[in-house]
Design a protein around this motif. Structure first.
Motif, short mmCIF file in Angstrom:
data_model
loop_
_atom_site.label_atom_id
_atom_site.label_comp_id
_atom_site.label_asym_id
_atom_site.label_seq_id
_atom_site.Cartn_x
_atom_site.Cartn_y
_atom_site.Cartn_z
N GLU A 174 13.25 -8.54 2.18
CA GLU A 174 12.24 -8.50 1.12
C GLU A 174 11.22 -7.41 1.40
O GLU A 174 10.70 -6.78 0.46
CB GLU A 174 11.54 -9.85 0.98
N GLU A 175 10.95 -7.15 2.67
CA GLU A 175 10.00 -6.10 3.02
C GLU A 175 10.50 -4.74 2.55
O GLU A 175 9.71 -3.91 2.10
CB GLU A 175 9.77 -6.08 4.54
N ARG A 176 11.81 -4.54 2.63
CA ARG A 176 12.37 -3.26 2.14
C ARG A 176 12.17 -3.17 0.63
O ARG A 176 11.80 -2.11 0.11
CB ARG A 176 13.86 -3.17 2.50
N LEU A 177 12.42 -4.24 -0.09
CA LEU A 177 12.18 -4.23 -1.53
C LEU A 177 10.72 -3.97 -1.83
O LEU A 177 10.37 -3.20 -2.75
CB LEU A 177 12.62 -5.56 -2.16
N ASP A 178 9.84 -4.61 -1.05
CA ASP A 178 8.40 -4.46 -1.29
C ASP A 178 7.95 -3.01 -1.15
O ASP A 178 7.05 -2.55 -1.88
CB ASP A 178 7.62 -5.33 -0.31
N GLU A 179 8.55 -2.26 -0.21
CA GLU A 179 8.20 -0.85 -0.04
C GLU A 179 8.43 -0.07 -1.34
O GLU A 179 7.57 0.71 -1.77
CB GLU A 179 9.03 -0.22 1.07
N SER A 180 9.58 -0.29 -1.94
CA SER A 180 9.90 0.44 -3.18
C SER A 180 9.06 -0.05 -4.34
O SER A 180 8.58 0.75 -5.16
CB SER A 180 11.39 0.29 -3.49
N ILE A 181 8.88 -1.36 -4.43
CA ILE A 181 8.08 -1.90 -5.54
C ILE A 181 6.65 -1.38 -5.45
O ILE A 181 6.03 -1.06 -6.46
CB ILE A 181 8.13 -3.43 -5.54
N LEU A 182 6.11 -1.28 -4.24
CA LEU A 182 4.76 -0.75 -4.08
C LEU A 182 4.67 0.69 -4.57
O LEU A 182 3.71 1.07 -5.24
CB LEU A 182 4.33 -0.84 -2.61
N ARG A 183 5.69 1.50 -4.26
CA ARG A 183 5.66 2.89 -4.75
C ARG A 183 5.70 2.93 -6.28
O ARG A 183 5.00 3.71 -6.92
CB ARG A 183 6.85 3.67 -4.19
N VAL A 184 6.55 2.08 -6.87
CA VAL A 184 6.66 2.07 -8.33
C VAL A 184 5.37 1.56 -8.96
O VAL A 184 4.87 2.13 -9.94
CB VAL A 184 7.87 1.21 -8.77
N LEU A 185 4.78 0.49 -8.40
CA LEU A 185 3.52 -0.03 -8.94
C LEU A 185 2.38 0.97 -8.75
O LEU A 185 1.50 1.10 -9.61
CB LEU A 185 3.17 -1.36 -8.29
N ARG A 186 2.41 1.67 -7.65
CA ARG A 186 1.39 2.69 -7.40
C ARG A 186 1.47 3.78 -8.48
O ARG A 186 0.44 4.25 -8.98
CB ARG A 186 1.62 3.29 -6.01
N LEU A 187 2.70 4.14 -8.86
CA LEU A 187 2.87 5.12 -9.93
C LEU A 187 2.41 4.56 -11.26
O LEU A 187 1.72 5.23 -12.03
CB LEU A 187 4.33 5.55 -9.99
N LYS A 188 2.78 3.32 -11.55
CA LYS A 188 2.35 2.71 -12.80
C LYS A 188 0.82 2.65 -12.87
O LYS A 188 0.23 2.90 -13.94
CB LYS A 188 2.95 1.31 -12.95
N ALA A 189 0.18 2.35 -11.77
CA ALA A 189 -1.28 2.31 -11.75
C ALA A 189 -1.86 3.69 -11.98
O ALA A 189 -2.82 3.87 -12.75
CB ALA A 189 -1.77 1.74 -10.42
N ARG A 190 -1.27 4.71 -11.33
CA ARG A 190 -1.78 6.07 -11.49
C ARG A 190 -1.62 6.55 -12.93
O ARG A 190 -2.45 7.32 -13.44
CB ARG A 190 -1.04 7.00 -10.52
N LEU A 191 -0.58 6.10 -13.60
CA LEU A 191 -0.36 6.48 -15.00
C LEU A 191 -1.22 5.67 -15.97
O LEU A 191 -1.21 5.95 -17.17
CB LEU A 191 1.12 6.30 -15.36
N GLY A 192 -1.90 4.66 -15.48
CA GLY A 192 -2.74 3.84 -16.34
C GLY A 192 -2.02 2.69 -17.01
O GLY A 192 -2.60 2.01 -17.86
#
Length: 608
Positions: free
Chosen positions: A380-398
């Motif tokens: 799950e930690e490996r999945l969390d790494e990728s999800i964090l990157r994707v959520l970080r991008l979604k946050a940066r895009l607003g």
């Protein structure tokens, strides 16, 4: 709430957006409408992830097609397609079933009828996702490269493609393209564009990249790719450099086969790597992988998409990239030949990928990743790494505060007169005059009033423009000529050629569009027969500029690098002398009879 595709025009407030996203409001306390995206820092994003089930985490890694123009009310044919592919009838149900992190739009999936419909679809999809328990906004994407790859057509602004931009050589134009195209995509709810192509096209026989590349010079490709990235991301759309580690020197299309790049590590560093380095330095939001074999970078026999030495060892560790890595489409042969559809997504995640794009069978891929987690192959930690990157991008895009778009904003942003005028001006700076013996060009209505326009009529990449012969004829008519269009196709028969030659006898000049002329192409016969009539013949290469090497008798030859309307209109203005040609070749053109010899080098281009 109801789907805006059924007629609603109101833009939801930020409060209603957050209220619709039960997961966001449950995990975070949001007090006012003035929430900035910076509020979603790493700790808060990790809090969102911690509340997700394993099944929800798996879904967030997938970006899938869905069928239909509406999230909840598709046409019956699209209902049938969704049932066939996903077991449910609507896009909203697909999102609910698999808890998708993203959706990709396609013309053939009937997602892109017109800008207003696209915006409504985007709002409907976001509403479907945010309405789920712990719902998160989607990252909606498409391939809007411009030129020969365009999923959204007119009335959106369509620009020249990458090789045309390479012919213009202007970083300002590349940045302007990204800025305007990004603004229009954002207005339609598309927040990730799979562009620019950062491949350096050094192989004239490349069947899949070609004019999608800025050219053959790594330094020039680097400058233009970085400029386009800056334009897109300034407009709030994630750009995507593709196809890492570089797809420019192949003779196999990875959609249908498994290409091999034979460059040494030193050649890769000098030729393929620079544009990706430049994109990373420009702050690129996402990078797409290539389904290619590069033995010098990984001798395991795995495609780059599944290669940990390439994606983690080189891209992450050597190049220092910590943004989102998205696979090229997982339904392509290049990634499926060695492993089954159940193993590909698991191996991609183990290699370092964050987003799994368009698997052929979402159920197989989704369940395979879930099983890999349950069996301990993936943590799950490996999945969390990728999800964090994707959520970080979604946050940066607003997207975490403003996932919806305003229907009224579409008209203010998409296909405006100013945007269309910019595209026309850029196209004029890219049209390249390769041959002009005896000063045949420009033609004049006084001497060449009756013009026959014929040649190949490839289908519009977006389905909303063309056909090319009619567009070019109409543009010439608007410039004072009497132009007639005649489609002869990419492989004209003897009867078609005879008819074209007869029509040419009634014209004062002939303009013929050529499309990827080969040694055995009957397009050669057509042009040779037209030349034999004695009429002035102007040839226009509407895709690869290499056509000129196969037709040595043509006195005037232009390259447009694509057959889209904006480039053909610019070619007409050059033919008529309304503007001077300013483009120069971004790739060398070798002799057809001796490929070791360069016929026209990089930088060649005539003017008047």
């Amino acid at each position: 709430m109801h789907d805006t595709s059924t007629g609603s025009t109101a833009k939801p407030s930020r409060r209603s957006v957050l209220a619709a996203g039960a997961g966001i409001t449950a995990a975070l306390t949001v007090g006012t409408d003035a929430v900035a995206d910076e509020a979603f820092g790493p700790a808060r994003l990790r809090a969102l992830i911690a509340r997700m089930t394993v099944e929800e985490k798996v879904g967030q890694l997938f970006v899938s097609r869905v069928h239909g123009h509406s999230a909840t009310a598709p046409d019956q044919a699209d209902v049938d397609a969704n049932v066939r592919d996903f077991g449910v009838g609507t896009a909203a149900e697909v999102i609910a079933k698999y808890r998708l992190g993203g959706v990709i739009y396609f013309v053939w999936a009937h997602n892109t009828r017109d800008p207003r419909q696209i915006a409504d679809l985007s709002n409907g999809l976001q509403r479907a996702s945010l309405g789920l328990p712990r719902g998160l906004p989607l990252l909606i994407s498409t391939d809007q490269e411009h030129g020969i790859v365009c999923r959204i057509g007119g009335p959106a602004t369509l620009f020249p493609g990458a090789m045309a931009i390479g012919a213009g050589g202007s970083r300002t134009d590349a940045r302007t393209l990204g800025r305007i195209a990004g603004r229009e995509l954002r207005a339609m709810g598309v927040r990730q564009d799979y562009s620019p192509v950062a491949d350096v096209n050094v192989n004239p026989a490349n069947p899949v990249i070609g004019v999608r590349s800025f050219g053959a010079d790594p330094a020039a490709v680097s400058r233009l790719a970085a400029a386009e990235v800056a334009g897109y991301q300034h407009s709030g759309v994630a750009a995507t450099a593709k196809h890492f580690p570089g797809h420019g020197d192949t003779e196999v299309d990875s959609h249908y086969g498994f290409p091999t790049i034979t460059h040494t590590r030193e050649q890769w560093e000098a030729l393929d790597a620079p544009p990706f380095r430049a994109a990373i330095e420009a702050g690129i939001d996402s990078i797409m992988t290539a389904h290619i074999l590069v033995p010098a970078l990984d001798d395991s026999g795995d495609p780059a998409t599944l290669s940990r030495p390439i994606l983690t060892g080189i891209l992450r560790e050597q190049l220092g990239y910590d943004g989102v890595v998205v696979t090229d489409a997982l339904d392509m042969a290049g990634v499926r030949q060695k492993y089954g559809d159940d193993r590909v997504p698991v191996l991609a995640l183990k290699a370092g990928v964050d987003q799994l794009l368009n698997p052929p069978r979402l159920d197989v891929a989704w369940n395979a990743v879930l099983k890999a987690v349950q069996d301990g192959e993936l943590t799950e930690e490996r999945l969390d790494e990728s999800i964090l990157r994707v959520l970080r991008l979604k946050a940066r895009l607003g997207l975490l505060t403003e996932p919806y778009v305003s229907p009224s904003g579409v008209g203010r942003a998409v296909g405006t007169e100013a945007h269309l005028a910019s595209a026309d001006r850029i196209a004029e700076r890219t049209t390249t005059l390769l041959v002009n013996e005896g000063g045949l060009l420009p033609l004049s209505p006084g001497s060449h009033g009756r013009v026959l326009v014929l040649g190949a009529d490839p289908a519009s990449p977006s389905g909303t423009t063309g056909p090319p012969t009619r567009v070019l004829a109409a543009a010439l008519t608007g410039l004072g000529f009497t132009a007639t269009a005649l489609s002869t196709g990419t492989a004209p028969s003897a009867a078609v050629i005879d008819s074209a030659v007869a029509a040419a006898a009634e014209a004062d000049a002939v303009v013929v569009g050529t499309y990827n002329v080969t040694a055995t192409s009957t397009q050669k016969t057509l042009v040779e027969r037209l030349l034999a009539t004695g009429r002035p013949v102007v040839a226009v290469a509407v895709r690869n500029p290499y056509d000129v090497s196969r037709l040595p008798g043509v006195r005037a030859y232009l390259a447009t690098y694509s057959w889209t309307d904006v480039e053909l209109r610019a070619a007409a203005r050059v033919i008529a002398g309304a503007v001077a040609p300013r483009g120069t070749l971004p790739v060398p053109v070798q002799r057809a009879d001796d490929p070791a010899q360069v016929l026209y080098p990089i930088g060649h281009g005539l003017t008047y």
